[in-house]
Every structure is written in C-alpha cells, then in structure tokens.
Design a protein around this motif. Sequence first.
Motif, PDB file in Angstrom:
ATOM      1  N   THR A 155       0.844  -1.200   0.000  1.00 26.58           N
ATOM      2  CA  THR A 155       0.000   0.000   0.000  1.00 26.58           C
ATOM      3  C   THR A 155       0.878   1.249   0.000  1.00 26.58           C
ATOM      4  OG1 THR A 155      -1.593  -1.280   1.298  1.00 26.58           O
ATOM      5  CG2 THR A 155      -2.021   1.071   1.069  1.00 26.58           C
ATOM      6  N   ASN A 156       1.537   1.459  -1.117  1.00 24.84           N
ATOM      7  CA  ASN A 156       2.376   2.637  -1.338  1.00 24.84           C
ATOM      8  C   ASN A 156       2.505   2.816  -2.844  1.00 24.84           C
ATOM      9  OD1 ASN A 156       4.152   0.573  -2.066  1.00 24.84           O
ATOM     10  ND2 ASN A 156       5.435   0.794  -0.266  1.00 24.84           N
ATOM     11  N   ASN A 157       3.619   3.327  -3.327  1.00 23.54           N
ATOM     12  CA  ASN A 157       3.762   3.531  -4.778  1.00 23.54           C
ATOM     13  C   ASN A 157       3.589   2.249  -5.572  1.00 23.54           C
ATOM     14  OD1 ASN A 157       6.669   2.502  -5.784  1.00 23.54           O
ATOM     15  ND2 ASN A 157       6.912   3.328  -3.716  1.00 23.54           N
ATOM     16  N   TRP A 158       3.695   1.099  -4.929  1.00 25.16           N
ATOM     17  CA  TRP A 158       3.547  -0.183  -5.632  1.00 25.16           C
ATOM     18  C   TRP A 158       2.174  -0.351  -6.287  1.00 25.16           C
ATOM     19  CZ3 TRP A 158       6.271  -5.305  -4.790  1.00 25.16           C
ATOM     20  CH2 TRP A 158       7.633  -5.117  -4.507  1.00 25.16           C
ATOM     21  N   VAL A 159       1.156   0.315  -5.790  1.00 28.21           N
ATOM     22  CA  VAL A 159      -0.163   0.152  -6.412  1.00 28.21           C
ATOM     23  C   VAL A 159      -0.122   0.561  -7.882  1.00 28.21           C
ATOM     24  CG1 VAL A 159      -1.433   0.406  -4.238  1.00 28.21           C
ATOM     25  CG2 VAL A 159      -0.973   2.448  -5.643  1.00 28.21           C
ATOM     26  N   LEU A 160       0.803   1.448  -8.223  1.00 26.37           N
ATOM     27  CA  LEU A 160       0.919   1.889  -9.611  1.00 26.37           C
ATOM     28  C   LEU A 160       1.576   0.840 -10.504  1.00 26.37           C
ATOM     29  CD1 LEU A 160       1.783   5.593  -8.914  1.00 26.37           C
ATOM     30  CD2 LEU A 160      -0.129   4.819 -10.338  1.00 26.37           C
ATOM     31  N   PHE A 161       2.324  -0.080  -9.929  1.00 24.54           N
ATOM     32  CA  PHE A 161       2.925  -1.132 -10.744  1.00 24.54           C
ATOM     33  C   PHE A 161       1.847  -2.040 -11.316  1.00 24.54           C
ATOM     34  CE2 PHE A 161       6.649  -0.505  -7.661  1.00 24.54           C
ATOM     35  CZ  PHE A 161       7.222   0.465  -8.474  1.00 24.54           C
ATOM     36  N   LYS A 211      -6.104   5.608  -4.360  1.00 22.94           N
ATOM     37  CA  LYS A 211      -5.134   5.736  -3.280  1.00 22.94           C
ATOM     38  C   LYS A 211      -4.175   6.909  -3.513  1.00 22.94           C
ATOM     39  CE  LYS A 211      -6.402   2.541  -0.448  1.00 22.94           C
ATOM     40  NZ  LYS A 211      -6.909   2.919   0.892  1.00 22.94           N
ATOM     41  N   ILE A 212      -3.652   7.007  -4.719  1.00 23.40           N
ATOM     42  CA  ILE A 212      -2.698   8.085  -4.991  1.00 23.40           C
ATOM     43  C   ILE A 212      -3.363   9.447  -4.799  1.00 23.40           C
ATOM     44  CG2 ILE A 212      -1.227   9.156  -6.733  1.00 23.40           C
ATOM     45  CD1 ILE A 212      -0.100   6.535  -5.708  1.00 23.40           C
ATOM     46  N   LYS A 257      -0.584  15.527  -1.067  1.00 28.24           N
ATOM     47  CA  LYS A 257      -0.244  16.386   0.069  1.00 28.24           C
ATOM     48  C   LYS A 257      -0.304  17.873  -0.260  1.00 28.24           C
ATOM     49  CE  LYS A 257       0.548  12.626   2.304  1.00 28.24           C
ATOM     50  NZ  LYS A 257      -0.498  12.106   3.208  1.00 28.24           N
ATOM     51  N   GLY A 258      -0.443  18.211  -1.527  1.00 22.60           N
ATOM     52  CA  GLY A 258      -0.487  19.606  -1.935  1.00 22.60           C
ATOM     53  C   GLY A 258       0.763  20.027  -2.682  1.00 22.60           C
ATOM     54  N   ASP A 259       0.646  21.092  -3.447  1.00 21.29           N
ATOM     55  CA  ASP A 259       1.741  21.678  -4.221  1.00 21.29           C
ATOM     56  C   ASP A 259       2.496  20.639  -5.040  1.00 21.29           C
ATOM     57  OD1 ASP A 259       3.193  23.763  -5.261  1.00 21.29           O
ATOM     58  OD2 ASP A 259       4.607  23.867  -3.586  1.00 21.29           O
ATOM     59  N   SER A 260       1.755  19.754  -5.670  1.00 24.93           N
ATOM     60  CA  SER A 260       2.221  18.750  -6.633  1.00 24.93           C
ATOM     61  C   SER A 260       2.779  17.483  -6.001  1.00 24.93           C
ATOM     62  CB  SER A 260       3.282  19.312  -7.588  1.00 24.93           C
ATOM     63  OG  SER A 260       4.577  19.318  -7.009  1.00 24.93           O
ATOM     64  N   MET A 261       2.808  17.381  -4.690  1.00 24.23           N
ATOM     65  CA  MET A 261       3.475  16.249  -4.042  1.00 24.23           C
ATOM     66  C   MET A 261       2.476  15.205  -3.538  1.00 24.23           C
ATOM     67  SD  MET A 261       6.719  16.948  -4.155  1.00 24.23           S
ATOM     68  CE  MET A 261       7.913  18.290  -4.163  1.00 24.23           C
ATOM     69  N   TYR A 262       2.711  13.955  -3.897  1.00 20.77           N
ATOM     70  CA  TYR A 262       1.930  12.836  -3.399  1.00 20.77           C
ATOM     71  C   TYR A 262       2.721  12.114  -2.309  1.00 20.77           C
ATOM     72  CZ  TYR A 262      -0.793  13.399  -7.731  1.00 20.77           C
ATOM     73  OH  TYR A 262      -1.556  13.898  -8.746  1.00 20.77           O
ATOM     74  N   GLY A 263       2.001  11.590  -1.332  1.00 22.52           N
ATOM     75  CA  GLY A 263       2.640  10.721  -0.356  1.00 22.52           C
ATOM     76  C   GLY A 263       2.929   9.376  -0.970  1.00 22.52           C
ATOM     77  N   ASP A 264       3.921   8.690  -0.408  1.00 21.68           N
ATOM     78  CA  ASP A 264       4.222   7.327  -0.839  1.00 21.68           C
ATOM     79  C   ASP A 264       3.545   6.408   0.168  1.00 21.68           C
ATOM     80  OD1 ASP A 264       5.190   5.062  -1.957  1.00 21.68           O
ATOM     81  OD2 ASP A 264       7.305   5.511  -1.641  1.00 21.68           O
ATOM     82  N   HIS A 321       1.799   8.562   4.247  1.00 19.42           N
ATOM     83  CA  HIS A 321       2.739   9.544   4.758  1.00 19.42           C
ATOM     84  C   HIS A 321       3.607  10.108   3.639  1.00 19.42           C
ATOM     85  CE1 HIS A 321       1.591   8.489   8.824  1.00 19.42           C
ATOM     86  NE2 HIS A 321       1.793   7.220   8.532  1.00 19.42           N
ATOM     87  N   PHE A 322       4.058  11.334   3.828  1.00 22.22           N
ATOM     88  CA  PHE A 322       4.954  11.955   2.861  1.00 22.22           C
ATOM     89  C   PHE A 322       6.392  11.532   3.147  1.00 22.22           C
ATOM     90  CE2 PHE A 322       7.836  15.445   1.638  1.00 22.22           C
ATOM     91  CZ  PHE A 322       7.574  15.465   0.272  1.00 22.22           C
ATOM     92  N   HIS A 323       7.112  11.168   2.097  1.00 24.63           N
ATOM     93  CA  HIS A 323       8.524  10.816   2.217  1.00 24.63           C
ATOM     94  C   HIS A 323       9.329  11.837   1.428  1.00 24.63           C
ATOM     95  CE1 HIS A 323       7.640   6.210   2.890  1.00 24.63           C
ATOM     96  NE2 HIS A 323       7.011   7.003   3.740  1.00 24.63           N
ATOM     97  N   TYR A 324      10.335  12.421   2.040  1.00 24.77           N
ATOM     98  CA  TYR A 324      11.157  13.377   1.308  1.00 24.77           C
ATOM     99  C   TYR A 324      12.191  12.601   0.493  1.00 24.77           C
ATOM    100  CZ  TYR A 324      12.931  17.923   0.089  1.00 24.77           C
ATOM    101  OH  TYR A 324      13.271  19.061  -0.624  1.00 24.77           O
ATOM    102  N   ASP A 325      11.797  12.231  -0.709  1.00 27.14           N
ATOM    103  CA  ASP A 325      12.677  11.522  -1.634  1.00 27.14           C
ATOM    104  C   ASP A 325      12.199  11.839  -3.044  1.00 27.14           C
ATOM    105  OD1 ASP A 325      10.408   9.874  -2.111  1.00 27.14           O
ATOM    106  OD2 ASP A 325      11.057   8.416  -0.610  1.00 27.14           O
ATOM    107  N   TYR A 326      12.660  11.083  -4.004  1.00 25.71           N
ATOM    108  CA  TYR A 326      12.315  11.368  -5.405  1.00 25.71           C
ATOM    109  C   TYR A 326      11.337  10.354  -5.988  1.00 25.71           C
ATOM    110  CZ  TYR A 326      16.096  14.796  -5.285  1.00 25.71           C
ATOM    111  OH  TYR A 326      16.897  15.885  -4.976  1.00 25.71           O
TER     112      TYR A 326
END
Length: 418
Positions: free
Chosen positions: A188-194, A220-221, A226-233, A236-241
């Motif tokens: 239940t994170n960015n993997w749902v997009l795979f 889910k995405i 989170k706002g200003d173009s940023m999605y949580g992974d 929760h928000f992760h400060y990464d790329y």
Amino acid sequence: MDRRFFIKAIPMAGIASSIGSGKGVLAAMAADKPLPGDRAYNVDLMIRICSPVIEQLSRGKLKATMPTEVAPGYSKPVEKVTYLEAFGRTLAGIAPWLELGDDNTPEAGKRMTMLEMTRKAVEMAVDPASPDYMNFTGKFDAQPLVDGAFLAHGLLRAPKQVWSRLPAKTQQQVIDGLTSLRSIKAFTNNWVLFSAIIEAMLLKFGANWDRKPIDLAVQKIMEWYKGDSMYGDGAHFHYDYYNSFVIQPMLVDVLRVMAEKEESSKANYELALKRMQRYAAILERQISPEGTFPVVGRSMPYRNAAFQALAQIALEEKLPEGLSPAQVRCALTAVNKRIFEAPGTFDKKGWLQIGFCGHQPDIADIYTSTGSLYLCSTGFLALGLPPANPFWSDSAQPWTAVKVYSGAAVKKDHAIDY
C-alpha cells in the motif's frame, strides 16, 4: 564556447567567480549557437548505459555476463530478480528514443541497431526456451511486479517501433508474463501503480485487462496527495524522489490510457498532468549552477531518474510557463555530466556500478542490485523529441539556478492549490 565542455571548462570555483563578477556565465551561454553537441552527448551516454543490457540480452547472454553486485544487507534472491530489473528499467527510458524510428538523421543508424536488438531482447526475455527467460512470478520475491511494470511502461512508450513489430507469439508471451504478475499483491504505497500500469498497457494493446488495480491505484494516490504537486508514498509523505521515480510518470500515463480508451474522465488525466507540470518546475529549480542537486531520500543509486518527471513533461512538450525547453536541456545535460563522468560509475566492461556519483555501495538501500541501477535511463526521455525540436535545436540558455546566482532577474516561485 563549446557547451559539451561547459561543466568541465568551468569548475565550481570558476563558476562561482564568474557569477560573482556579474553575468559571465549568462553571457557565455547566450553567445552559444544551437548545439547538436548536447544531443549527441546525451544519445551516446544513453547508449553507453543501455547497450550492455540490450545487446547481451538480445544474444541470450545477459545472465551469463551481467554482474550481480548488491547493496550491503541485500537479502533478495538476486539471480531471480535482477535481470528483469535491468531490462524493464532500461526499456522504460530508452523507449521514446526508439519510437522515433528511422528519421534520416545522423543518429538513425545507431537507433535502428538498438531497435533491432531491443526487439530481439524482448523475445529472449519472455520465451521460456531462452537462456535469458525472466522470472514473471512471485515465487521467490515480489520484486518482479515492480520491473514487469517498468517493462510495460517501456512498451507503452514505444507502441509502434517496439510493440507492434514484435512477432505475435512474442506479444502473447509478454501478455502471459505480465498477467502472471497479478498473483503478487502490491504494497500500500507507490507499488499500487505497478499493478495499474501493467493493466493500462494490456488495455492499450487490446488484451484482457482488469480495471480494479487501476481504480484502486488512482483512488489511493489521489487520497495521498499532500499539496503543491506532491503525493505521499502511502499515507505519509517521504522526502525523496519517488514522485519522479514512479508516482507521477506512471499515474499520468495510466490516466492517459484510461482517457484515450474512454474508461475514465479526461479531467482526471488533466489534473494529474497539471500537478506534474508544477513538480517539473520544482525539480528544475533544484539543479544547481554546477549541475548538482540534493542527495536526499532512498534509492539515490537511481541517479538522474530523479528527473524522470521533468524529462517526461519536456518529452510531451508541456513544460510549465517560465521553463524554456533549452534551459531544461542544459540543466539535465549538466546533471548527466556531473553524475556519469565520475570515476567508478561504470566497471571495466561498461556495466553500471552501485553509487550516485561514482562507485558508492553504502549509499544503496537493501533492495538495490546491479539491475536496479538502470532506472537512470528514464532521465533521458527527452531524447524522444526529434533533433530539430526546439528542446535540442535552440541556443543554450541558463537554467533557474544559474540565473539566480548570477544576479539576473528571475520571477518568483509559488505553490499551486489544486
């Protein structure tokens, strides 16, 4: 001034002194003529990165020749996952350039050679009789879902030159391999997009598809925004790329296919695209005058894949207002020079080594192997624009950080509220 040697010719101290003296860097760049050199540099670099994977796989020699370097603490069955990692990720990045086909340009010969090998590589990857037949199951680890998704994304990015020119038998074997990955439950994170991008690829090419993974991923995405173009992974928000490594490029392309096939509202796609445009602007502002950018968060051995979202927006010719194609080209080229010219980036046989700027195994996460590194190919998506496109043909221009640190006028930045 030769832009191909811009970063080499002006070391960090030199850049600082040029900036401090007024607008030396800006004046030098403004004097440049349109550069075939930038494109030639990036084409040759991308081929240098991708050719070991594609050539050896096309010959059925990938498993016999590719290194299997792993990060400290790595615990996956590397020989069951790393080869699909290498090929899926390589194809995801090189595909737009391959899609140009034979365009009668000087680089076309290189492209047609790579195309022939790529089509053969796909056959080798999915044919059960091949010595390089890849693992499309969750029997040993869940990792094949990730890299089957990158393979699907690559095929979506080269529908005419790769997918449509595969033998019918190979196309069916690709479909069989990808559908077998449905047995792997996404985290239940960015993997749902795979799971979603695989189903979108099947939909695009007329195979039996399942909309449930797509609906779940989009739901889910969007919930995790989170706002200003940023999605949580995840929640929760992760400060990464990861907004660039996976989330925004895959989300936009899933929604594009759904809109094209009239399976989803076009408004969903347009919203995701607008957010990615804002994210692209943020990414461009993170590139320093020296071609560096913050090394923060996990998966930094993916190197310039941190700019996949920016490169994709450039490829689609939808850069946000205030970003010229030429300044993005110059910024991304500067990044590539800083990263890939570092000693230790490649081993003696031309394979990538684990690291960010050279060979730095300790910077890797515990899931990183040699195959993982080839996601860097997605930083070259803009090579899918033809050489005559303004992205490549316009005169060199300073990117935002160069302008700011030279004292030039730069418009204020601001968030979006959608």
